[in-house]
Design an enzyme around this catalytic site. Structure first.
Site, PDB file in Angstrom:
ATOM      1  N   MET A  30       0.849  -1.192   0.000  1.00 52.47           N
ATOM      2  CA  MET A  30       0.000   0.000   0.000  1.00 52.47           C
ATOM      3  C   MET A  30       0.891   1.252   0.000  1.00 52.47           C
ATOM      4  O   MET A  30       0.452   2.335   0.386  1.00 52.47           O
ATOM      5  CB  MET A  30      -0.934  -0.014   1.203  1.00 52.47           C
ATOM      6  CG  MET A  30      -1.870  -1.243   1.151  1.00 52.47           C
ATOM      7  SD  MET A  30      -3.429  -1.029   2.015  1.00 52.47           S
ATOM      8  CE  MET A  30      -2.864  -0.838   3.668  1.00 52.47           C
ATOM      9  N   HIS A  37       9.719  -3.650   2.976  1.00 55.25           N
ATOM     10  CA  HIS A  37       9.208  -3.865   1.612  1.00 55.25           C
ATOM     11  C   HIS A  37      10.371  -4.130   0.657  1.00 55.25           C
ATOM     12  O   HIS A  37      10.299  -5.000  -0.201  1.00 55.25           O
ATOM     13  CB  HIS A  37       8.466  -2.618   1.101  1.00 55.25           C
ATOM     14  CG  HIS A  37       7.203  -2.309   1.838  1.00 55.25           C
ATOM     15  ND1 HIS A  37       7.053  -1.173   2.596  1.00 55.25           N
ATOM     16  CD2 HIS A  37       6.026  -2.963   1.908  1.00 55.25           C
ATOM     17  CE1 HIS A  37       5.838  -1.139   3.106  1.00 55.25           C
ATOM     18  NE2 HIS A  37       5.188  -2.209   2.715  1.00 55.25           N
ATOM     19  N   GLN A  61     -10.264  -2.504   2.787  1.00 55.85           N
ATOM     20  CA  GLN A  61      -9.742  -3.207   3.959  1.00 55.85           C
ATOM     21  C   GLN A  61      -9.629  -2.324   5.202  1.00 55.85           C
ATOM     22  O   GLN A  61      -9.131  -2.756   6.221  1.00 55.85           O
ATOM     23  CB  GLN A  61      -8.414  -3.884   3.639  1.00 55.85           C
ATOM     24  CG  GLN A  61      -7.244  -2.950   3.396  1.00 55.85           C
ATOM     25  CD  GLN A  61      -6.022  -3.720   2.919  1.00 55.85           C
ATOM     26  OE1 GLN A  61      -5.962  -4.146   1.786  1.00 55.85           O
ATOM     27  NE2 GLN A  61      -5.031  -3.903   3.791  1.00 55.85           N
ATOM     28  N   GLN A 148       5.945 -11.491   7.211  1.00 55.10           N
ATOM     29  CA  GLN A 148       5.423 -12.282   8.333  1.00 55.10           C
ATOM     30  C   GLN A 148       4.812 -11.388   9.432  1.00 55.10           C
ATOM     31  O   GLN A 148       4.127 -11.864  10.315  1.00 55.10           O
ATOM     32  CB  GLN A 148       6.594 -13.093   8.881  1.00 55.10           C
ATOM     33  CG  GLN A 148       6.275 -14.049   9.993  1.00 55.10           C
ATOM     34  CD  GLN A 148       7.529 -14.327  10.773  1.00 55.10           C
ATOM     35  OE1 GLN A 148       8.486 -14.890  10.231  1.00 55.10           O
ATOM     36  NE2 GLN A 148       7.565 -13.892  12.025  1.00 55.10           N
ATOM     37  N   ASP A 150       2.384  -9.381   9.197  1.00 57.47           N
ATOM     38  CA  ASP A 150       0.930  -9.549   9.112  1.00 57.47           C
ATOM     39  C   ASP A 150       0.640 -11.042   9.042  1.00 57.47           C
ATOM     40  O   ASP A 150       0.219 -11.560   8.014  1.00 57.47           O
ATOM     41  CB  ASP A 150       0.404  -8.841   7.868  1.00 57.47           C
ATOM     42  CG  ASP A 150       0.650  -7.352   7.936  1.00 57.47           C
ATOM     43  OD1 ASP A 150      -0.132  -6.655   8.581  1.00 57.47           O
ATOM     44  OD2 ASP A 150       1.665  -6.895   7.364  1.00 57.47           O
ATOM     45  N   SER A 186       4.660   0.906   7.579  1.00 60.45           N
ATOM     46  CA  SER A 186       4.349   2.207   6.960  1.00 60.45           C
ATOM     47  C   SER A 186       3.738   3.143   7.994  1.00 60.45           C
ATOM     48  O   SER A 186       3.915   4.353   7.950  1.00 60.45           O
ATOM     49  CB  SER A 186       3.364   2.013   5.809  1.00 60.45           C
ATOM     50  OG  SER A 186       3.879   1.075   4.904  1.00 60.45           O
TER      51      SER A 186
HETATM   52  O1  PAF Z   1      -0.128  -5.919   3.518  1.00 58.85           O
HETATM   53  C1  PAF Z   1      -0.549  -4.966   2.819  1.00 58.85           C
HETATM   54  O2  PAF Z   1       0.128  -3.961   2.586  1.00 58.85           O
HETATM   55  C2  PAF Z   1      -1.950  -5.042   2.240  1.00 58.85           C
HETATM   56  O3  PAF Z   1      -2.822  -5.673   3.108  1.00 58.85           O
HETATM   57  C3  PAF Z   1      -1.999  -5.701   0.835  1.00 58.85           C
HETATM   58  C4  PAF Z   1      -1.550  -7.150   0.908  1.00 58.85           C
HETATM   59  C5  PAF Z   1      -1.107  -4.923  -0.120  1.00 58.85           C
HETATM   60  C6  PAF Z   1      -3.424  -5.675   0.305  1.00 58.85           C
HETATM   61  O4  PAF Z   1      -3.897  -4.371   0.166  1.00 58.85           O
END
Ligand code: PAF
Length: 281
Positions: A30, A37, A61, A148, A150, A186
């Site tokens: 995102m 990342h 979400q 991991q 999340d 983030s």
């Molecule tokens: O983990 C994230 O950044 C978000 O949940 C994802 C997997 C990009 C889905 O919007």
């Protein structure tokens, strides 16, 4: 790096990869990118011919409108960071490109979403499931990389891929941390220097809870973790849980020779942060 904003642009490009039988690694994000990342991008680059990153702040979400509105948007900087690690393609669609009409589809993941993030953020995993399914259909990766941190999201994605037969390998990557142990996120960008310092206590709580696991029951270990957190009244705890790593069910004892994971979610300066620690039995 090629930057694309529409589905048709990406699909045209993807056709060339298929004809050349190139493998495609995919890192969905995102945006507001950080070292965590970038380590996923680097791993994807090592394991695939091409690496695609998506940046899309998925409104579906977010169960909290303020959280969505405050989500950091840093596209220009993100592009520079992705270029610095040699990402091949950035797919950054607009909301209209992803959702030309309101989405009615709801996804249910059952038991694995009954606690933790699933319980605290109603509708969150449905929104994740919808956007990730759409992205998988658009990007058509060989492998997809998820952090991991999340961990519940990772279990949801694995279930999604299995249930819907996506021909995609899901790769789980370790949590990137700063020098104080704070998991990179983030959302950390919204914290003051004091907030960042305080937030590192979440990791400390995980460690202190983990230290109890050879001695006591999960409930007693959690009590020690909760007791430690009382030293930091400005941290507003959502949950501290000890669960198994597959079904994410609460652990009733430490006797089983299975790995388990200690998970925490808490608010620091109004920002919701999560972290976890996997303990190999
Ligand atoms: O983990 C994230 O950044 C978000 O949940 C994802 C997997 C990009 C889905 O919007």
């Amino acid at each position: 790096m090629i930057v694309l904003h529409t589905l048709s642009e990406y699909r045209n490009l993807r056709r060339n990869f298929s004809s050349e039988e190139q493998t495609v690694g995919f890192v969905p994000t995102m945006g507001a990118l950080h070292e965590g990342h970038l380590s996923l991008v680097e791993q994807s680059k090592r394991e695939n011919d091409r690496t695609v990153v998506s940046i899309f702040v998925n409104p579906l979400q977010f169960n909290n409108a303020e959280d969505y509105e405050k989500y950091p948007l840093t596209l220009k900087k993100d592009i520079q960071l992705l270029e610095s690690v040699g990402c091949d393609i950035l797919f950054a669609p607009s909301k209209d490109a992803m959702y030309p009409r309101p989405v009615e589809l709801q996804m249910e993941f059952g038991a694995i979403t009954s606690a933790m993030e699933g319980a605290s953020r109603p509708g969150h995993f449905s929104g994740v499931g919808v956007v990730v399914s759409k992205l998988f259909n658009i990007i058509q990766p060989t492998r997809a990389y998820f952090g991991q941190k999340d961990i519940q999201q990772l279990c949801v994605i694995r279930q999604l891929v299995e249930d819907l037969n996506f021909p995609i390998q899901i790769v789980s990557c370790p949590i990137a941390r700063n020098e104080k142990g704070l998991a990179l996120s983030s959302r950390n960008q919204r914290l003051s220097p004091e907030g960042l310092e305080l937030a590192s206590q979440l990791y400390r709580t995980l460690i202190i809870t983990a230290e109890q696991s050879t001695l006591t029951t999960p409930q007693q270990a959690i009590s020690v973790g909760l007791q430690y957190l009382k030293n930091y009244p400005d941290i507003r705890l959502d949950y501290l849980e000890i669960v198994d790593t597959i079904q994410l069910k609460s652990l009733s004892s430490f006797t089983v020779r299975e790995p388990f994971v200690i998970c925490i979610a808490a608010y620091v300066e109004g920002v919701r942060l999560i972290d976890n620690l996997i303990i190999q039995a």
